[in-house]
Scaffold this motif. Structure first.
Motif, PDB file in Angstrom:
ATOM      1  N   ILE A 188       0.839  -1.196   0.000  1.00 56.66           N
ATOM      2  CA  ILE A 188       0.000   0.000   0.000  1.00 56.66           C
ATOM      3  C   ILE A 188       0.875   1.247   0.000  1.00 56.66           C
ATOM      4  CG2 ILE A 188      -1.654   1.340   1.365  1.00 56.66           C
ATOM      5  CD1 ILE A 188      -2.805  -1.411   2.293  1.00 56.66           C
ATOM      6  N   GLU A 189       1.880   1.272   0.869  1.00 57.28           N
ATOM      7  CA  GLU A 189       2.791   2.419   0.929  1.00 57.28           C
ATOM      8  C   GLU A 189       3.498   2.630  -0.400  1.00 57.28           C
ATOM      9  OE1 GLU A 189       5.308   3.326   4.508  1.00 57.28           O
ATOM     10  OE2 GLU A 189       4.723   1.259   4.927  1.00 57.28           O
ATOM     11  N   HIS A 190       3.961   1.548  -1.004  1.00 57.92           N
ATOM     12  CA  HIS A 190       4.678   1.639  -2.279  1.00 57.92           C
ATOM     13  C   HIS A 190       3.792   2.280  -3.349  1.00 57.92           C
ATOM     14  CE1 HIS A 190       7.637   0.484  -5.303  1.00 57.92           C
ATOM     15  NE2 HIS A 190       6.622   0.091  -6.050  1.00 57.92           N
ATOM     16  N   MET A 191       2.553   1.792  -3.465  1.00 60.50           N
ATOM     17  CA  MET A 191       1.647   2.360  -4.465  1.00 60.50           C
ATOM     18  C   MET A 191       1.353   3.818  -4.158  1.00 60.50           C
ATOM     19  SD  MET A 191      -2.138   1.279  -5.810  1.00 60.50           S
ATOM     20  CE  MET A 191      -1.621  -0.323  -6.380  1.00 60.50           C
ATOM     21  N   LEU A 192       1.091   4.127  -2.890  1.00 62.31           N
ATOM     22  CA  LEU A 192       0.796   5.508  -2.508  1.00 62.31           C
ATOM     23  C   LEU A 192       1.963   6.436  -2.808  1.00 62.31           C
ATOM     24  CD1 LEU A 192      -1.107   5.681   0.870  1.00 62.31           C
ATOM     25  CD2 LEU A 192      -1.714   6.746  -1.288  1.00 62.31           C
ATOM     26  N   PHE A 193       3.166   5.999  -2.471  1.00 60.76           N
ATOM     27  CA  PHE A 193       4.347   6.830  -2.723  1.00 60.76           C
ATOM     28  C   PHE A 193       4.444   7.177  -4.201  1.00 60.76           C
ATOM     29  CE2 PHE A 193       8.798   7.343  -3.904  1.00 60.76           C
ATOM     30  CZ  PHE A 193       9.134   8.422  -3.113  1.00 60.76           C
ATOM     31  N   HIS A 194       4.304   6.176  -5.062  1.00 65.24           N
ATOM     32  CA  HIS A 194       4.392   6.433  -6.504  1.00 65.24           C
ATOM     33  C   HIS A 194       3.245   7.307  -6.998  1.00 65.24           C
ATOM     34  CE1 HIS A 194       7.965   4.237  -7.542  1.00 65.24           C
ATOM     35  NE2 HIS A 194       7.583   3.305  -6.699  1.00 65.24           N
ATOM     36  N   ALA A 195       2.051   7.039  -6.517  1.00 69.11           N
ATOM     37  CA  ALA A 195       0.893   7.812  -6.959  1.00 69.11           C
ATOM     38  C   ALA A 195       0.988   9.269  -6.506  1.00 69.11           C
ATOM     39  CB  ALA A 195      -0.395   7.176  -6.436  1.00 69.11           C
ATOM     40  N   LEU A 196       1.410   9.469  -5.265  1.00 69.35           N
ATOM     41  CA  LEU A 196       1.484  10.841  -4.729  1.00 69.35           C
ATOM     42  C   LEU A 196       2.601  11.666  -5.346  1.00 69.35           C
ATOM     43  CD1 LEU A 196       0.794  10.063  -0.974  1.00 69.35           C
ATOM     44  CD2 LEU A 196      -0.719  11.298  -2.539  1.00 69.35           C
ATOM     45  N   THR A 197       3.535  11.014  -6.013  1.00 66.17           N
ATOM     46  CA  THR A 197       4.645  11.748  -6.640  1.00 66.17           C
ATOM     47  C   THR A 197       4.525  11.803  -8.161  1.00 66.17           C
ATOM     48  OG1 THR A 197       6.031   9.755  -6.587  1.00 66.17           O
ATOM     49  CG2 THR A 197       6.243  11.288  -4.739  1.00 66.17           C
ATOM     50  N   GLU A 198       3.383  11.429  -8.700  1.00 67.80           N
ATOM     51  CA  GLU A 198       3.150  11.536 -10.149  1.00 67.80           C
ATOM     52  C   GLU A 198       3.201  13.011 -10.539  1.00 67.80           C
ATOM     53  OE1 GLU A 198       2.516   9.573 -12.835  1.00 67.80           O
ATOM     54  OE2 GLU A 198       2.555   7.655 -11.789  1.00 67.80           O
ATOM     55  N   GLU A 199       4.169  13.366 -11.365  1.00 69.02           N
ATOM     56  CA  GLU A 199       4.357  14.776 -11.729  1.00 69.02           C
ATOM     57  C   GLU A 199       3.100  15.418 -12.299  1.00 69.02           C
ATOM     58  OE1 GLU A 199       7.853  16.161 -13.724  1.00 69.02           O
ATOM     59  OE2 GLU A 199       9.034  14.520 -12.889  1.00 69.02           O
ATOM     60  N   ALA A 200       2.353  14.658 -13.068  1.00 69.03           N
ATOM     61  CA  ALA A 200       1.157  15.210 -13.702  1.00 69.03           C
ATOM     62  C   ALA A 200       0.069  15.575 -12.688  1.00 69.03           C
ATOM     63  CB  ALA A 200       0.603  14.216 -14.718  1.00 69.03           C
ATOM     64  N   LEU A 201       0.144  15.008 -11.485  1.00 66.41           N
ATOM     65  CA  LEU A 201      -0.914  15.217 -10.499  1.00 66.41           C
ATOM     66  C   LEU A 201      -0.483  16.014  -9.275  1.00 66.41           C
ATOM     67  CD1 LEU A 201      -2.520  11.657 -10.421  1.00 66.41           C
ATOM     68  CD2 LEU A 201      -3.142  13.594 -11.859  1.00 66.41           C
ATOM     69  N   GLN A 245      -6.410   5.234   3.364  1.00 59.76           N
ATOM     70  CA  GLN A 245      -6.316   5.891   4.673  1.00 59.76           C
ATOM     71  C   GLN A 245      -5.255   5.235   5.555  1.00 59.76           C
ATOM     72  OE1 GLN A 245     -10.500   5.744   5.693  1.00 59.76           O
ATOM     73  NE2 GLN A 245     -10.769   7.901   5.127  1.00 59.76           N
ATOM     74  N   SER A 246      -5.179   3.917   5.536  1.00 60.80           N
ATOM     75  CA  SER A 246      -4.154   3.210   6.305  1.00 60.80           C
ATOM     76  C   SER A 246      -2.762   3.584   5.805  1.00 60.80           C
ATOM     77  CB  SER A 246      -4.337   1.690   6.185  1.00 60.80           C
ATOM     78  OG  SER A 246      -5.521   1.281   6.783  1.00 60.80           O
ATOM     79  N   GLY A 247      -2.617   3.643   4.498  1.00 63.27           N
ATOM     80  CA  GLY A 247      -1.324   4.001   3.908  1.00 63.27           C
ATOM     81  C   GLY A 247      -0.911   5.416   4.249  1.00 63.27           C
ATOM     82  N   ILE A 248      -1.855   6.340   4.217  1.00 65.99           N
ATOM     83  CA  ILE A 248      -1.564   7.738   4.566  1.00 65.99           C
ATOM     84  C   ILE A 248      -1.099   7.811   6.021  1.00 65.99           C
ATOM     85  CG2 ILE A 248      -2.606  10.012   4.971  1.00 65.99           C
ATOM     86  CD1 ILE A 248      -2.080   9.498   2.016  1.00 65.99           C
ATOM     87  N   LYS A 249      -1.802   7.125   6.903  1.00 67.21           N
ATOM     88  CA  LYS A 249      -1.422   7.121   8.329  1.00 67.21           C
ATOM     89  C   LYS A 249      -0.022   6.552   8.505  1.00 67.21           C
ATOM     90  CE  LYS A 249      -6.056   6.814  10.201  1.00 67.21           C
ATOM     91  NZ  LYS A 249      -7.067   5.934  10.791  1.00 67.21           N
ATOM     92  N   GLN A 250       0.279   5.487   7.791  1.00 62.16           N
ATOM     93  CA  GLN A 250       1.603   4.861   7.897  1.00 62.16           C
ATOM     94  C   GLN A 250       2.689   5.803   7.364  1.00 62.16           C
ATOM     95  OE1 GLN A 250       2.203   2.101   9.474  1.00 62.16           O
ATOM     96  NE2 GLN A 250       4.370   1.957   9.001  1.00 62.16           N
ATOM     97  N   LEU A 251       2.440   6.447   6.233  1.00 63.55           N
ATOM     98  CA  LEU A 251       3.420   7.391   5.683  1.00 63.55           C
ATOM     99  C   LEU A 251       3.646   8.557   6.643  1.00 63.55           C
ATOM    100  CD1 LEU A 251       2.426   7.513   1.899  1.00 63.55           C
ATOM    101  CD2 LEU A 251       4.447   6.438   2.903  1.00 63.55           C
ATOM    102  N   GLN A 252       2.566   9.041   7.252  1.00 61.85           N
ATOM    103  CA  GLN A 252       2.696  10.139   8.212  1.00 61.85           C
ATOM    104  C   GLN A 252       3.513   9.723   9.424  1.00 61.85           C
ATOM    105  OE1 GLN A 252      -1.486  11.063   8.726  1.00 61.85           O
ATOM    106  NE2 GLN A 252      -1.384  12.774   7.284  1.00 61.85           N
ATOM    107  N   SER A 253       3.286   8.521   9.930  1.00 64.59           N
ATOM    108  CA  SER A 253       4.030   8.078  11.108  1.00 64.59           C
ATOM    109  C   SER A 253       5.507   7.861  10.769  1.00 64.59           C
ATOM    110  CB  SER A 253       3.422   6.811  11.702  1.00 64.59           C
ATOM    111  OG  SER A 253       3.610   5.708  10.879  1.00 64.59           O
TER     112      SER A 253
END
Length: 64
Positions: A8-21, A52-60
Motif C-alpha cells: 500500500i505504501e509503495h503504491m501511494l508513494f508512486h501515486a502521490l509523486t506523479e508529476e502530472a498530479l 487511509q491506512s497508507g496515509i497514516k503509515q506514511l505520516q508516522s
C-alpha cells in the motif's frame, strides 16, 4: 487477498509523486479529493480503507 502495508505504501508513494498530479494533489482540501485524483491513475486501485491506512503509515514514518 489483502495487501500488505508495504504494498500500500509503495503504491501511494508512486501515486502521490506523479508529476502530472502533484499540483492538483497539493491543492486538494480533503483526503477524499486526493483519493479521487489518484483514482485517475490506471494502476491506482486501493480501497479508501487501504488509502487511509497508507496515509497514516506514511505520516508516522515521516514523524520518525
Amino acid at each position: 487477498m489483502a495487501r500488505s502495508i508495504e504494498e500500500i505504501e509503495h503504491m501511494l508513494f508512486h501515486a502521490l509523486t506523479e508529476e502530472a498530479l502533484v499540483e492538483r494533489i497539493e491543492q486538494a482540501s480533503s483526503q477524499q479529493e486526493v483519493y479521487d485524483i489518484l483514482g485517475e491513475l490506471s494502476y491506482f486501485d486501493l480501497t479508501m480503507e487501504e488509502f487511509q491506512s497508507g496515509i497514516k503509515q506514511l505520516q508516522s514514518r515521516q514523524e520518525e
